[in-house]
Design an enzyme around this catalytic site. Structure first.
Site, PDB file in Angstrom:
ATOM      1  N   GLU A  24       0.189   3.449  10.276  1.00  0.00           N
ATOM      2  CA  GLU A  24      -1.244   3.495   9.997  1.00  0.00           C
ATOM      3  C   GLU A  24      -1.970   4.518  10.885  1.00  0.00           C
ATOM      4  O   GLU A  24      -3.052   4.291  11.390  1.00  0.00           O
ATOM      5  CB  GLU A  24      -1.872   2.097  10.105  1.00  0.00           C
ATOM      6  CG  GLU A  24      -1.167   1.161   9.137  1.00  0.00           C
ATOM      7  CD  GLU A  24      -1.918  -0.088   8.790  1.00  0.00           C
ATOM      8  OE1 GLU A  24      -3.154  -0.061   8.883  1.00  0.00           O
ATOM      9  OE2 GLU A  24      -1.269  -1.056   8.401  1.00  0.00           O
ATOM     10  N   PHE A  41       0.868  -1.174   0.000  1.00  0.00           N
ATOM     11  CA  PHE A  41       0.000   0.000   0.000  1.00  0.00           C
ATOM     12  C   PHE A  41       0.905   1.224   0.000  1.00  0.00           C
ATOM     13  O   PHE A  41       1.627   1.480   0.974  1.00  0.00           O
ATOM     14  CB  PHE A  41      -0.840  -0.081   1.269  1.00  0.00           C
ATOM     15  CG  PHE A  41      -1.846   1.010   1.500  1.00  0.00           C
ATOM     16  CD1 PHE A  41      -3.084   0.981   0.871  1.00  0.00           C
ATOM     17  CD2 PHE A  41      -1.585   2.017   2.426  1.00  0.00           C
ATOM     18  CE1 PHE A  41      -4.044   1.955   1.150  1.00  0.00           C
ATOM     19  CE2 PHE A  41      -2.546   2.988   2.700  1.00  0.00           C
ATOM     20  CZ  PHE A  41      -3.773   2.950   2.057  1.00  0.00           C
ATOM     21  N   ILE A  74      10.420  -5.794  34.576  1.00  0.00           N
ATOM     22  CA  ILE A  74      10.358  -6.969  35.458  1.00  0.00           C
ATOM     23  C   ILE A  74      11.492  -7.939  35.129  1.00  0.00           C
ATOM     24  O   ILE A  74      12.070  -8.563  36.013  1.00  0.00           O
ATOM     25  CB  ILE A  74       8.966  -7.649  35.347  1.00  0.00           C
ATOM     26  CG1 ILE A  74       7.900  -6.742  35.984  1.00  0.00           C
ATOM     27  CG2 ILE A  74       8.970  -9.027  35.989  1.00  0.00           C
ATOM     28  CD1 ILE A  74       6.477  -7.183  35.739  1.00  0.00           C
ATOM     29  N   PHE A  97       8.707   4.171   3.269  1.00  0.00           N
ATOM     30  CA  PHE A  97       8.349   3.192   4.323  1.00  0.00           C
ATOM     31  C   PHE A  97       7.298   2.204   3.820  1.00  0.00           C
ATOM     32  O   PHE A  97       6.327   1.919   4.532  1.00  0.00           O
ATOM     33  CB  PHE A  97       7.802   3.888   5.579  1.00  0.00           C
ATOM     34  CG  PHE A  97       8.720   4.892   6.197  1.00  0.00           C
ATOM     35  CD1 PHE A  97      10.092   4.647   6.287  1.00  0.00           C
ATOM     36  CD2 PHE A  97       8.226   6.079   6.713  1.00  0.00           C
ATOM     37  CE1 PHE A  97      10.941   5.585   6.873  1.00  0.00           C
ATOM     38  CE2 PHE A  97       9.068   7.015   7.296  1.00  0.00           C
ATOM     39  CZ  PHE A  97      10.432   6.769   7.372  1.00  0.00           C
ATOM     40  N   THR A 113       2.233   6.754   1.992  1.00  0.00           N
ATOM     41  CA  THR A 113       3.176   7.649   2.654  1.00  0.00           C
ATOM     42  C   THR A 113       4.277   8.115   1.707  1.00  0.00           C
ATOM     43  O   THR A 113       4.740   7.364   0.849  1.00  0.00           O
ATOM     44  CB  THR A 113       3.807   6.925   3.861  1.00  0.00           C
ATOM     45  OG1 THR A 113       2.759   6.584   4.756  1.00  0.00           O
ATOM     46  CG2 THR A 113       4.826   7.784   4.577  1.00  0.00           C
ATOM     47  N   ARG A 141      -6.288  -0.058  10.729  1.00  0.00           N
ATOM     48  CA  ARG A 141      -6.136   0.297  12.146  1.00  0.00           C
ATOM     49  C   ARG A 141      -6.646  -0.819  13.046  1.00  0.00           C
ATOM     50  O   ARG A 141      -6.078  -1.075  14.106  1.00  0.00           O
ATOM     51  CB  ARG A 141      -6.872   1.606  12.429  1.00  0.00           C
ATOM     52  CG  ARG A 141      -6.072   2.773  11.943  1.00  0.00           C
ATOM     53  CD  ARG A 141      -6.836   4.062  11.830  1.00  0.00           C
ATOM     54  NE  ARG A 141      -5.956   5.027  11.153  1.00  0.00           N
ATOM     55  CZ  ARG A 141      -6.353   6.171  10.672  1.00  0.00           C
ATOM     56  NH1 ARG A 141      -7.620   6.542  10.767  1.00  0.00           N
ATOM     57  NH2 ARG A 141      -5.495   6.973  10.084  1.00  0.00           N
TER      58      ARG A 141
END
Lengths: 380, 262
Positions: A363, A122, A337, A155, A125, A243
């Site tokens: 996204e 896709f 931890i 990207f 950007t 998303r």
């Protein structure tokens, strides 16, 4: 949310697959070589993971967004990069064709894509436009039956091994004066298409990302997806689903971080007691578990909203915003931890911590989600 | 061809704990799974279906209504139909009674070329139901099958697993084969398989449907009585030898000889 038996079986399928195929030996190798095994990609396709929501007539599985979210969650719980391979055909690249493509385009691209034979990233950007995706510099100029594309997409996940790419380009101003963005599907073998260097990423190693460079690329008008000038709207619709996918990834990785924290706190002793016997650690785990549970509810709710045909923009943005933020928080606490062991290669948490960093960025950053959520609520 | 696969839903014994006081299995909250050997039996049937188009694979189980979940899993892997034998009257059945009920179920299903079952179930570990079912239906049987070499017109040539090798048998069809896990690697379900599995109806048959007398099924027809069940005492601690390699080896040999192992 109580899941019906069908979704429990979906979870069983994805979990069995992830635990059996994505062993720690294989994942270590992916980390070292940067290459995700092709045979596992093929097996994912065979299990139906690449076309969960794609209708059966295009070779898909005819299932829904909830099944998609659960599958991504379970794969991400074992391997975040593995889940990226499931996400991509189901959300961005594939969705563009599914929601706006012609019947012919759907037949041509969707079937080989869900069968794992072709990869379609896709390309939205650009170097200068991340969050501000509408400020598009890639242009498409009409020349007879063709459009001449020039620009650079950046990207682009999976670009280095893509067969085609969805490319958004500016086809000139509309009468309203706004930029007209149009969606193209570009064959990566066309003259003038080239790749930037593969990015060296902090996390999600094993799924190559690079720029796509377009220099006088002639694309036929039949390779326009959807209406001329309507591309941006379609892109936003795809991002709704994208998303949800990132939210589900975040959920899976957050669950894995919690699992690792619980496991380690029962193995490691300090001051003569297991870590979990120290209230400071036990309370951290309580906080983490509560947030993971809340994220799960948001993610499944967004999926069901989408399946029921409701406006999922708000629900998807909330799920993505919250799940990706708490994932990073839970990963940081889990690493805390683990102490020094969490900072070195060899413990799973080290990889999880790096992998999830991008979840609040790609996204739509968390800040863009805040804009979307507030925009939906305030009508701006 | 038509293949009937008999499967059982069992508690996942990896997750099971034993009540230290009563010595019985604590089944609460233990997930139920498709018995692993039965998944191999189903996979074997599905591979025949892949090879011989037009083959039907039907799955049969006896159990409570929840066993439908395991049957849906079989459908999602690629079985064509699933049937459940379920009734209060079937409850408390031992292997003897179970095989009688299954035999009635098979008769109701009609003609077939093969019955496949798993070698044994992980909860009871008896390996009796397959052979008993063959006996009740008057079928030739090969147990511990690890491979089918050839499906012939009236027979099948199989490899039967032994401790130190395997036997090659030619068995008349129709017949019953029990599968070992070495036969194959069961396939994954598919998402579309799961979707379709939930669009299918699973017929549930009780004693009237299969025409069995209540005296011949369930607890009524189970001669097995559990006398006592107990947890074996845990093994003592292992001993770690120390010293140089040759000292440790000598000491190990001495200990093994003392126990008459060497």
């Amino acid at each position: 949310m109580q899941l019906s038996e069908k979704y429990q079986l979906i979870r069983k399928l994805a979990r069995d697959f992830a635990e059996k195929e994505l062993t720690s030996e294989i994942l270590d190798e992916v980390e070292d070589t940067g290459v995700f095994p092709v045979d596992i990609q093929k097996k994912m396709a065979k299990a139906g993971f690449y076309g969960i929501k794609v209708p059966e007539k295009y070779g898909g599985q005819g299932s829904d967004h909830l099944a998609y979210a659960i599958t991504v969650e379970e794969i991400a719980r074992v391997s975040a990069v593995g889940s990226l391979y499931v996400n991509s055909p189901n959300s961005l690249g594939g969705m563009t064709i599914l929601i706006a493509g012609t019947e012919e385009q759907k037949q041509k691209y969707l079937r080989p894509m869900v069968e794992g034979d072709i990869v379609i990233p896709f390309g939205l950007t650009e170097p200068g436009g991340g969050s501000d995706a509408a400020d598009m510099r890639t242009t498409a100029v009409k020349d007879g039956d063709y459009y001449i594309l020039n620009g650079r997409k950046t990207f682009i996940t999976m670009a280095p091994f893509a067969d085609y790419s969805v490319i958004y380009a500016d086809t000139g101003n509309r009468p309203s004066g706004k930029k007209g963005i149009t969606t193209f599907i570009v064959d990566m073998k066309l003259p003038g298409v080239s790749l930037g260097k593969e990015e060296q990423k902090l996390g999600l190693v094993g799924c190559a990302t690079s720029d796509i460079i377009l220099e006088d690329v002639r694309v036929h008008k039949d390779d326009i997806i959807g209406e001329i000038g309507e591309g941006f709207k379609d892109a936003m619709r795809c991002l709704d689903v994208g998303r949800l996918g990132v939210a589900a990834q975040s959920l899976g990785v957050a669950q894995a971080c919690l699992d690792e924290a619980i496991k380690y706190s029962k193995e490691r002793k300090q001051f003569g007691k297991y870590l979990y016997e120290h209230q400071s650690i036990a309370f951290m785990i309580a906080d983490m578990a509560t947030k993971v549970k809340a994220a799960r509810e948001l993610v499944y709710d967004a999926a069901v909203t989408k399946d029921n045909g409701g406006n999922s923009t708000l629900a998807s943005s909330m799920a993505k915003y919250y799940a990706s933020e708490i994932c990073n928080e839970v990963a940081a606490k889990s690493l805390q931890i683990h102490g020094g062991y969490g900072f070195v290669r060899g413990f799973k948490i080290e990889r999880l911590y790096r992998d999830c960093r991008v979840f609040t960025i790609y996204e739509g950053t968390s800040q863009i989600q805040q804009i979307v959520i507030s925009g939906q609520l305030l009508g701006r | 061809m038509r293949i009937i696969v008999c499967v059982k839903q069992v508690p996942d014994t990896n997750e099971i704990k034993i009540d230290p006081l009563t010595g019985t299995l604590m089944r609460d909250g233990v997930p139920s799974i498709l018995n692993p050997d039965d998944a191999n039996a189903l996979e074997a049937a599905l591979r025949i279906k892949d090879e011989y188009p037009g083959t039907t694979v039907d799955v049969l189980s006896m159990g409570p209504a929840q066993a439908c979940y395991a049957l849906r899993e079989c459908l999602a892997m690629g079985a064509d139909n699933a049937y459940l034998l379920s009734s209060r009257a079937f409850g408390g059945a031992d292997t003897c009674s179970t095989s009688t009920t299954l035999a009635y179920g098979v008769r109701k299903l009609g003609d077939f070329d093969f019955i496949f079952t798993g070698r044994q179930a992980i909860d009871g570990d008896t390996a009796q139901v397959g052979p008993q079912l063959a006996q009740r239906l008057g079928l030739p049987i090969a147990t511990y099958v690890q491979n089918i070499r050839e499906v012939k017109e009236k027979t099948v040539i199989v490899e039967r697993q032994l401790e130190d090798g395997y036997q090659i048998l030619e068995v008349n069809r129709p017949c019953l084969l029990t599968a070992v896990k070495e036969w194959n690697e069961p396939r994954y379900m598919t998402v579309i398989g799961i979707e379709n599995a939930y669009r299918k109806e699973i017929p549930v048959w009780d004693e009237k449907d299969i025409g069995i007398d209540v005296q011949d099924c369930g607890l009524n027809a189970s001669p097995t009585k559990v006398f006592r069940s107990f947890t074996p005492p845990p093994k003592g601690k292992g001993e770690i030898l120390s010293g140089t390699v040759s000292e440790m080896a000598q000491s190990l040999v001495a200990k093994l000889m003392e126990k008459h192992i060497l």
